[in-house]
Design a protein around this motif. Structure first.
Motif, PDB file in Angstrom:
ATOM      1  N   UNK A 214      45.953  16.957 147.004  1.00 13.78           N
ATOM      2  CA  UNK A 214      44.916  16.597 147.968  1.00 13.78           C
ATOM      3  C   UNK A 214      45.512  15.937 149.180  1.00 13.78           C
ATOM      4  N   UNK A 215      46.215  16.683 150.000  1.00 17.24           N
ATOM      5  CA  UNK A 215      46.956  16.073 151.098  1.00 17.24           C
ATOM      6  C   UNK A 215      46.553  16.635 152.454  1.00 17.24           C
ATOM      7  N   UNK A 216      45.277  16.822 152.664  1.00 13.67           N
ATOM      8  CA  UNK A 216      44.826  17.262 153.968  1.00 13.67           C
ATOM      9  C   UNK A 216      44.801  16.079 154.922  1.00 13.67           C
ATOM     10  N   UNK A 217      45.098  16.299 156.184  1.00 11.33           N
ATOM     11  CA  UNK A 217      45.050  15.240 157.184  1.00 11.33           C
ATOM     12  C   UNK A 217      43.901  15.476 158.144  1.00 11.33           C
ATOM     13  N   UNK A 291      44.933   5.289 154.064  1.00  7.72           N
ATOM     14  CA  UNK A 291      44.152   4.224 153.435  1.00  7.72           C
ATOM     15  C   UNK A 291      43.337   4.756 152.261  1.00  7.72           C
ATOM     16  N   UNK A 292      42.686   5.890 152.459  1.00 10.26           N
ATOM     17  CA  UNK A 292      41.884   6.469 151.381  1.00 10.26           C
ATOM     18  C   UNK A 292      42.783   6.961 150.253  1.00 10.26           C
ATOM     19  N   UNK A 293      43.902   7.593 150.615  1.00  4.35           N
ATOM     20  CA  UNK A 293      44.808   8.102 149.596  1.00  4.35           C
ATOM     21  C   UNK A 293      45.374   7.019 148.711  1.00  4.35           C
ATOM     22  N   UNK A 302      33.950   8.514 145.388  1.00  3.93           N
ATOM     23  CA  UNK A 302      34.552   8.692 146.713  1.00  3.93           C
ATOM     24  C   UNK A 302      34.034   9.968 147.362  1.00  3.93           C
ATOM     25  N   UNK A 303      33.909  11.028 146.570  1.00  5.14           N
ATOM     26  CA  UNK A 303      33.397  12.283 147.106  1.00  5.14           C
ATOM     27  C   UNK A 303      31.948  12.121 147.568  1.00  5.14           C
ATOM     28  N   UNK A 304      31.132  11.447 146.761  1.00  2.00           N
ATOM     29  CA  UNK A 304      29.733  11.235 147.154  1.00  2.00           C
ATOM     30  C   UNK A 304      29.645  10.388 148.427  1.00  2.00           C
ATOM     31  N   UNK A 305      30.518   9.385 148.533  1.00  2.00           N
ATOM     32  CA  UNK A 305      30.543   8.574 149.746  1.00  2.00           C
ATOM     33  C   UNK A 305      30.865   9.433 150.967  1.00  2.00           C
ATOM     34  N   UNK A 306      31.858  10.323 150.823  1.00  2.00           N
ATOM     35  CA  UNK A 306      32.207  11.216 151.920  1.00  2.00           C
ATOM     36  C   UNK A 306      31.056  12.117 152.313  1.00  2.00           C
ATOM     37  N   UNK A 307      30.318  12.622 151.337  1.00  2.00           N
ATOM     38  CA  UNK A 307      29.190  13.505 151.627  1.00  2.00           C
ATOM     39  C   UNK A 307      28.065  12.748 152.331  1.00  2.00           C
ATOM     40  N   UNK A 342      35.779  13.371 156.231  1.00  2.66           N
ATOM     41  CA  UNK A 342      36.638  14.413 155.683  1.00  2.66           C
ATOM     42  C   UNK A 342      37.750  13.861 154.802  1.00  2.66           C
ATOM     43  N   UNK A 343      38.280  12.690 155.151  1.00  2.00           N
ATOM     44  CA  UNK A 343      39.362  12.136 154.337  1.00  2.00           C
ATOM     45  C   UNK A 343      38.871  11.822 152.926  1.00  2.00           C
ATOM     46  N   UNK A 344      37.655  11.325 152.797  1.00  2.00           N
ATOM     47  CA  UNK A 344      37.089  11.061 151.474  1.00  2.00           C
ATOM     48  C   UNK A 344      36.847  12.360 150.715  1.00  2.00           C
TER      49      UNK A 344
END
Length: 414
Positions: A214-217, A291-293, A302-307, A342-344
């Motif tokens: 999971x290393x997208x920037x 920071x998120x990583x 974390x995914x729900x927070x991002x959504x 997106x980072x989350x």
């Protein structure tokens, strides 16, 4: 004897200490001019389509076809690279496509011609998506793969963001065709750098044994997936609801990203504003990534927070359409929330796939993740343009908002 043991222990300690120092292969930096060129030119296709008389539907179709070509290209070039056990020629091919295809876009005189060139460009550019990851794995020891892929994407992501910044500066003085030529020239050094820096070593990559990274920037909307290592697919029973939630998210993303520049352009804002909004989106993602990583705990939360944050981006976009007098600030708030969310989403979703899939299914589960992501974005892009043309931006973004909440509901039910 004891002295020799002490020396051996000391040497081992020194060796271990230095082995923990992360190393960055030199060839990572050959991607910087390439990413500057692709990042800086990423906004130009939409803008040029509108200049040539295209509409929201035209822009949506262009994004859909480019994403489809990118997905198929990533699979094609990745498989061909595996079969030949070569990496360097495919990376050089992708780098060379920038100075080749960007000038061809300038020669396009109709939206149809530009879409055709851009689709072919995306297919050849896809050789830089799947192939470099295999080279990263070859360049570093296994226990540094996470670090290596993360660092590679970090360098690439900042190159992309810097390209947007250059585009913002040059857009005040150059036309869109001139910007295409400028970025074609900027991308050319990558061909020379890669030829010098990359050492070809034939290697077989057991893709099924590689965990999900999971290393997208940056959420690069035109080039999905960010990497595709796997061509086998599976639907583990414990991931089916997750894949459906993911599909809803990517359809919503396809409704949003291609149409935001159309909204700004239609309201009379120039190229500088479009570039500035994209810079805000990319920069906040890059700043928040580490920071998120480093704070990954409950990945589902974390995914729900991002959504939920992404839902806020849609609300801001819908409000911007309604309140014309504060449209521009709200559009920037929307772009910033989209980048921040997106980072989350990117980090947690790939980690969830890696953890939930069985040991023998990790590779194929990641392949399914990539296909679902790409298919959702392609579908959203394809329907977003006609929706904007018929029912307007508010209704289109409203559908995206409903899909995001559908994703949240599916994850909560699960």
């Amino acid at each position: 004897m004891s002295q020799r043991v002490a020396i051996a222990v000391r040497n081992a300690s020194v060796s271990n200490r230095y082995s923990r120092i992360p190393e960055v292969p030199e060839w990572f930096y050959s991607f910087v001019p390439f990413k500057i060129a692709t990042g800086g030119s990423s906004a130009l296709v939409s803008l040029y389509l509108l200049e040539l008389g295209g509409s929201a539907s035209t822009v949506g179709m262009a994004f859909a076809l480019a994403s489809l070509a990118s997905m198929l290209g990533a699979l094609f070039w990745g498989r061909l690279s595996d079969r030949t056990l070569r990496r360097k020629p495919f990376i050089l091919l992708g780098f060379a496509s920038v100075p080749l295809f960007l000038p061809l876009m300038v020669l396009s005189k109709t939206p149809a011609q530009l879409i055709a060139v851009n689709t072919a460009y995306a297919f050849f550019l896809a050789s830089t998506l799947s192939v470099p990851i295999a080279l990263v794995l070859r360049s570093l020891r296994k226990h540094r793969w996470d670090y290596g892929i993360g660092k590679f994407n970090e360098i690439s992501g900042w190159g992309w963001a810097f390209g947007l910044l250059i585009g913002f500066g040059l857009s005040k003085y150059l036309t869109v065709p001139q910007l295409f030529i400028a970025f074609a020239i900027m991308g050319a050094p990558s061909v020379v750098m890669a030829q010098r820096m990359i050492r070809e070593v034939p290697v077989y990559i057991n893709r099924g044994a590689i965990r999900a990274f999971g290393n997208y920037v940056v959420e690069k909307a035109r080039y999905f997936p960010s990497f595709m290592l796997h061509t086998n697919f599976s639907l583990p029973s414990n991931l089916r609801g997750f894949y459906l939630a993911l599909l809803f998210f990517w359809i919503a993303a396809g409704l949003y990203f291609p149409q935001m520049p159309v909204l700004l352009t239609g309201e009379g804002y120039g190229r500088e504003v479009v570039y500035l909004a994209l810079i805000a989106n990319s920069a906040v993602s890059a700043f928040n990534y580490t920071r998120v990583g480093n704070a990954m705990g409950n990945k589902e939360a974390i995914l729900r927070k991002g959504l939920v944050l992404r839902a806020g981006a849609f609300v801001a976009a819908m409000t911007a359409v309604t309140l014309q007098e504060v449209m521009l600030p709200l559009v920037f708030v929307s772009y910033i929330l989209a980048g921040y969310s997106w980072t989350f989403i990117g980090l947690s979703s790939t980690s969830i796939v890696g953890e939930k899939a069985g040991e023998k299914e990790k590779g194929s589960a990641m392949g399914t993740y990539n296909v679902v992501s790409s298919a959702g974005y392609i579908a959203g892009s394809a329907i977003g343009g006609p929706l904007v043309s018929t029912v307007g931006f508010s209704a289109t973004f409203g559908l995206g908002l409903a899909l995001i909440w559908g994703s949240v509901a599916l994850l909560r039910r699960k």
